[in-house]
Design an enzyme around this catalytic site. Structure first.
Site, PDB file in Angstrom:
ATOM      1  N   ASP A   1     -49.257 -19.982  -9.481  1.00 37.16           N
ATOM      2  CA  ASP A   1     -48.534 -21.423  -8.784  1.00 37.16           C
ATOM      3  C   ASP A   1     -47.505 -20.829  -7.527  1.00 37.16           C
ATOM      4  O   ASP A   1     -45.892 -21.437  -7.125  1.00 37.16           O
ATOM      5  CB  ASP A   1     -47.246 -21.769 -10.207  1.00 37.16           C
ATOM      6  CG  ASP A   1     -48.357 -22.109 -11.087  1.00 37.16           C
ATOM      7  OD1 ASP A   1     -49.561 -22.857 -11.242  1.00 37.16           O
ATOM      8  OD2 ASP A   1     -47.583 -22.259 -12.449  1.00 37.16           O
TER       9      ASP A   1
ATOM     10  N   CYS B   1     -54.961 -24.904 -11.712  1.00 33.25           N
ATOM     11  CA  CYS B   1     -55.070 -23.891 -12.169  1.00 33.25           C
ATOM     12  C   CYS B   1     -56.381 -23.066 -12.205  1.00 33.25           C
ATOM     13  O   CYS B   1     -57.082 -22.650 -11.836  1.00 33.25           O
ATOM     14  CB  CYS B   1     -53.968 -23.137 -13.318  1.00 33.25           C
ATOM     15  SG  CYS B   1     -54.256 -23.574 -14.450  1.00 33.25           S
TER      16      CYS B   1
ATOM     17  N   ARG C   1     -59.440 -21.922 -10.427  1.00 35.58           N
ATOM     18  CA  ARG C   1     -59.961 -20.319 -11.233  1.00 35.58           C
ATOM     19  C   ARG C   1     -61.605 -19.895 -11.098  1.00 35.58           C
ATOM     20  O   ARG C   1     -62.362 -19.190 -10.785  1.00 35.58           O
ATOM     21  CB  ARG C   1     -59.504 -19.634 -12.410  1.00 35.58           C
ATOM     22  CG  ARG C   1     -58.072 -19.287 -12.322  1.00 35.58           C
ATOM     23  CD  ARG C   1     -56.989 -19.802 -13.621  1.00 35.58           C
ATOM     24  NE  ARG C   1     -56.469 -19.384 -13.333  1.00 35.58           N
ATOM     25  CZ  ARG C   1     -54.889 -18.335 -13.083  1.00 35.58           C
ATOM     26  NH1 ARG C   1     -55.213 -17.062 -13.368  1.00 35.58           N
ATOM     27  NH2 ARG C   1     -53.337 -18.570 -12.551  1.00 35.58           N
TER      28      ARG C   1
ATOM     29  N   LYS D   1     -54.850 -14.162 -17.164  1.00 33.62           N
ATOM     30  CA  LYS D   1     -55.636 -15.396 -17.214  1.00 33.62           C
ATOM     31  C   LYS D   1     -56.614 -15.573 -17.341  1.00 33.62           C
ATOM     32  O   LYS D   1     -57.246 -15.036 -15.888  1.00 33.62           O
ATOM     33  CB  LYS D   1     -54.015 -16.163 -16.612  1.00 33.62           C
ATOM     34  CG  LYS D   1     -53.833 -17.719 -17.097  1.00 33.62           C
ATOM     35  CD  LYS D   1     -52.976 -18.483 -16.310  1.00 33.62           C
ATOM     36  CE  LYS D   1     -53.547 -20.100 -15.935  1.00 33.62           C
ATOM     37  NZ  LYS D   1     -52.803 -20.585 -15.196  1.00 33.62           N
TER      38      LYS D   1
ATOM     39  N   HIS E   1     -58.282 -18.429 -18.893  1.00 39.83           N
ATOM     40  CA  HIS E   1     -58.510 -20.098 -18.853  1.00 39.83           C
ATOM     41  C   HIS E   1     -59.442 -20.949 -18.468  1.00 39.83           C
ATOM     42  O   HIS E   1     -59.638 -21.955 -17.916  1.00 39.83           O
ATOM     43  CB  HIS E   1     -57.546 -20.649 -18.491  1.00 39.83           C
ATOM     44  CG  HIS E   1     -56.712 -21.947 -18.394  1.00 39.83           C
ATOM     45  ND1 HIS E   1     -56.104 -22.996 -17.980  1.00 39.83           N
ATOM     46  CD2 HIS E   1     -56.589 -22.497 -19.972  1.00 39.83           C
ATOM     47  CE1 HIS E   1     -55.483 -23.711 -18.347  1.00 39.83           C
ATOM     48  NE2 HIS E   1     -55.905 -23.486 -19.636  1.00 39.83           N
TER      49      HIS E   1
ATOM     50  N   HIS F   1     -45.697 -18.332 -13.168  1.00 32.62           N
ATOM     51  CA  HIS F   1     -46.157 -19.633 -14.361  1.00 32.62           C
ATOM     52  C   HIS F   1     -45.008 -19.657 -15.240  1.00 32.62           C
ATOM     53  O   HIS F   1     -44.226 -19.098 -15.553  1.00 32.62           O
ATOM     54  CB  HIS F   1     -47.822 -19.342 -15.066  1.00 32.62           C
ATOM     55  CG  HIS F   1     -47.857 -20.890 -15.632  1.00 32.62           C
ATOM     56  ND1 HIS F   1     -47.389 -21.480 -16.604  1.00 32.62           N
ATOM     57  CD2 HIS F   1     -48.676 -21.204 -14.770  1.00 32.62           C
ATOM     58  CE1 HIS F   1     -47.977 -21.908 -17.146  1.00 32.62           C
ATOM     59  NE2 HIS F   1     -49.579 -22.100 -16.343  1.00 32.62           N
TER      60      HIS F   1
ATOM     61  N   ASP G   1     -53.696 -19.981  -6.822  1.00 31.96           N
ATOM     62  CA  ASP G   1     -54.153 -20.699  -7.325  1.00 31.96           C
ATOM     63  C   ASP G   1     -53.368 -21.941  -7.343  1.00 31.96           C
ATOM     64  O   ASP G   1     -54.791 -22.852  -7.204  1.00 31.96           O
ATOM     65  CB  ASP G   1     -54.509 -20.796  -9.152  1.00 31.96           C
ATOM     66  CG  ASP G   1     -52.807 -20.963  -9.625  1.00 31.96           C
ATOM     67  OD1 ASP G   1     -51.921 -21.052  -9.566  1.00 31.96           O
ATOM     68  OD2 ASP G   1     -53.205 -21.519 -11.216  1.00 31.96           O
ATOM     69  N   ASN G   2     -52.443 -22.413  -6.668  1.00 35.61           N
ATOM     70  CA  ASN G   2     -52.364 -24.228  -6.668  1.00 35.61           C
ATOM     71  C   ASN G   2     -50.544 -23.973  -5.965  1.00 35.61           C
ATOM     72  O   ASN G   2     -50.325 -22.622  -5.396  1.00 35.61           O
ATOM     73  CB  ASN G   2     -52.424 -25.115  -7.799  1.00 35.61           C
ATOM     74  CG  ASN G   2     -52.016 -24.117  -8.541  1.00 35.61           C
ATOM     75  OD1 ASN G   2     -52.830 -23.974  -9.736  1.00 35.61           O
ATOM     76  ND2 ASN G   2     -50.671 -24.215  -9.165  1.00 35.61           N
TER      77      ASN G   2
ATOM     78  N   LYS H   1     -48.319 -28.921  -7.237  1.00 38.20           N
ATOM     79  CA  LYS H   1     -48.934 -28.751  -7.999  1.00 38.20           C
ATOM     80  C   LYS H   1     -49.623 -29.626  -8.965  1.00 38.20           C
ATOM     81  O   LYS H   1     -48.465 -30.863  -8.652  1.00 38.20           O
ATOM     82  CB  LYS H   1     -48.841 -27.554  -9.041  1.00 38.20           C
ATOM     83  CG  LYS H   1     -49.272 -27.153 -10.423  1.00 38.20           C
ATOM     84  CD  LYS H   1     -48.978 -26.276 -10.965  1.00 38.20           C
ATOM     85  CE  LYS H   1     -50.106 -25.723 -12.315  1.00 38.20           C
ATOM     86  NZ  LYS H   1     -48.930 -25.174 -13.084  1.00 38.20           N
TER      87      LYS H   1
END
Length: 586
Positions: A36, A73, A77, A135, A137, A226, A332-333, A387
């Site tokens: 983030d 996210c 990824r 992370k 996910h 995050h 990631d964003n 985001k």
């Protein structure tokens, strides 16, 4: 502290790196993913947080100006690790927001689908040691965790986020914080702090003797920054004065720095602030204190993350491995706009889990913290939104690369995609012959200083997550954002002149608009985008999916209680959710 003891233990085993350099000249690879982080959050991009380690990498390597990722996210990824579009990889969105019509459809299984290979799998096949910490996910079922996708050692969080001080969840969607080591459930130490612990784990894995005669591929996926943003208050205190003038001032300051650094044209307009965002002047003194400290926690957590990344860089330096290590750092964003405490039922959930939200302890153990939509909008400056949305505030993120094969002190202004990272790594590792076709393109020639652009004027780069979509072709960008921050209309922008996406050109350039719509339709069909069901609302879907998860986790009676507590279905429940959200937004 545990970081010091692990670091000293690791230094005793540094023969692995020297041996690897002596026996195999292929470069090591370290991919660092921040969660983030906005385009301008790092110091090298003009951010307020102290990030000397990342800045030093930028100074001796390449800094990307038009790098984009998906606005969410897990899809990002998936693209980063596979080099495929998220729909092709199987992770088109996340469980929290997926509508039932999409569940289990090709591209929407929300796990890496059969036959999809990660960088780790590909590099392991050509002799690399492969490790990760952080992370994940990317799927929760048997065979979905990192150990089944090419990572020999892994310590992974199988959730969208978690607490940074303890092994507990951060939102009602999860019953706990599911950590796994090498595919098996794992427990965290009592002195856990996420950024420190993840670096320690990676150093532990790299120091193991099985990798002594091989180069390594390491994936470090930080929880920072995050939700919940958390850090030692000593870091937070450094930034309170920095953000005391509020989000309106910060948005203008970042825009001016972006222009001064040449990231945007000097005359580029700034997107207007949406009416639903509060002016800083409308807050009470107590609210200003709370939100000032929230942004200070955010910057402090970023600085702490950079500090712990520095321990890893020092570790590689001491081992004699740093000069032969390609390091990539990205996000990631864009910045996270969520305001969880304003959601119905969240305060009661906090009380049940001994979590507080107040200025005096913000970011410490036992607290939750976040920056909210106003700070997220300011952090995303000079771009629009944040985001989850396909405006560049959600898509455009930092990317820094340094190491062998990468020219020093260069800036790459041409558009690039998160899907480009995997083919780039494979080429830099000399493993092009071991891979199948990628959606992304290798950036290796651009990184060496030999190519000014990776994509031609007629090439397209597309992104889509839950109906929020964008297509970039040269200086043009087609964008659609859904409710609640968009209206579902397609718009066209000349992002070379108007990077803030302020002037819709769909009417003044109808031929280009028609061309871009057609190009998007072809791209979407090629990667397997499904249209959103009629009436889809992300907030309503989050509530429904969370309630279903509650029923599965806690059984019928507690689940029914959660149903009533969190807004419910029918009997005006959705109206109640919206009304309570407005009332509880402090």
């Amino acid at each position: 502290m545990r970081g010091l003891s692990v670091g000293l233990a690791g230094l005793a085993a540094l023969g692995w790196a020297a041996s690897a350099l002596a026996q195999d000249v292929r470069p090591n690879v370290l991919v660092v993913l921040v969660d983030d982080a906005a385009f301008m959050d790092f110091g090298a991009y003009g951010g307020e947080a102290r990030t000397p380690v990342i800045d030093a990498l930028a100074a001796r390597g390449a800094l990307f100006v038009q790098h984009r990722t998906t606005p969410l996210c897990a899809p990002s990824r998936a693209m980063l690790l596979t080099g495929l579009d998220a729909h092709q990889a199987g992770v088109a969105t996340i469980p929290e927001v997926i509508p039932p019509e999409h569940v289990g459809q090709p591209g929407y299984t929300l796990a890496l689908e059969p036959g999809v290979m990660t960088m780790a799998s590909r590099l392991q096949a050509v002799g690399y040691q492969t490790v990760m910490a952080g992370k994940w996910h990317l799927g929760s079922g048997p065979g979905d965790l990192p150990d089944a996708h090419g990572f020999e050692r892994s310590f992974a969080l199988d959730a969208s986020g978690a607490d940074n001080w303890e092994q507990k969840t951060y939102m009602p969607f999860y019953a706990t914080a599911p950590w796994f080591e090498d595919g098996q459930p794992a427990s965290l130490p009592d002195d856990f702090y996420s950024s420190e612990f993840l670096v320690d784990q990676l150093m532990d894995y790299l120091g193991e003797t099985p990798g002594a005669d091989r180069p390594f591929f390491a994936y470090l996926a930080f929880q920072a920054i995050h939700i919940p943003i958390q850090v030692d208050p000593a870091y937070t205190d450094r930034y309170v004065e920095t953000y005391a003038e509020g989000w309106d001032v910060l948005r203008g300051q970042r825009r001016d720095r972006a222009a001064a650094l040449g990231f945007i044209p000097e005359a580029a307009p700034l997107a207007p602030t949406p009416d639903r965002l509060r002016p800083w002047a409308s807050l009470t003194a107590d609210q200003r204190d709370l939100y000032t400290r929230s942004m200070a926690v955010n910057a402090g957590m970023l600085e702490a993350m950079d500090h712990h990344l520095g321990r890893l860089v020092d570790y590689l330096q001491a081992a004699g491995a740093l000069e032969n290590t390609v390091i990539l750092v990205t996000s990631d964003n864009g910045p996270e706009p969520s305001h969880p405490v304003g959601e119905p039922g969240f305060r009661l959930w906090m009380a049940l889990h001994d979590i507080e939200w107040r200025t005096e302890t913000l970011g410490e153990r036992g607290t939750t913290a976040f920056i909210g939509p106003e700070w997220a909008f300011a952090a995303a400056s000079p771009f629009d939104l944040f985001k989850f949305y396909a405006s560049d505030g959600g898509l455009r993120v930092p990317l820094i690369a340094a190491g062998p094969g990468i020219a020093s002190g260069i800036r790459i202004d041409s558009p690039t995609s998160v899907a480009d990272i995997a083919p780039t790594v494979m080429q830099l590792a000399g493993a092009e012959g071991a891979v199948a076709d990628f959606t992304g393109r290798s950036l290796a020639e651009a990184l060496s200083g030999g190519a000014p652009a990776v994509y031609g004027a007629d090439d397209v780069i597309g992104f889509e997550v839950s109906g929020n979509a964008a297509l970039i072709r040269g200086e043009w960008k087609l964008v659609r954002n859904l409710d609640p921050w968009g209206d579902g209309r397609w718009r066209l922008f000349n992002i070379a002149l108007d990077p803030g996406e302020t002037t819709d050109r769909s009417q003044s350039d109808p031929e280009m608009f028609t061309e871009m719509r057609a190009a998007y339709a072809l791209w979407a069909a090629d990667v397997g985008v499904l249209e959103m069901p009629d009436g889809y609302s992300v907030h309503r879907q989050i509530s429904i999916n969370a309630l279903q998860r509650q029923l599965a986790q806690y059984g019928l009676l507690p689940g029914v209680f959660a149903l009533v507590l969190l807004g419910g279905l029918g009997l005006g429940g959705y109206w109640l959710v919206r009304r309570m959200r407005r009332r509880r937004h402090p």
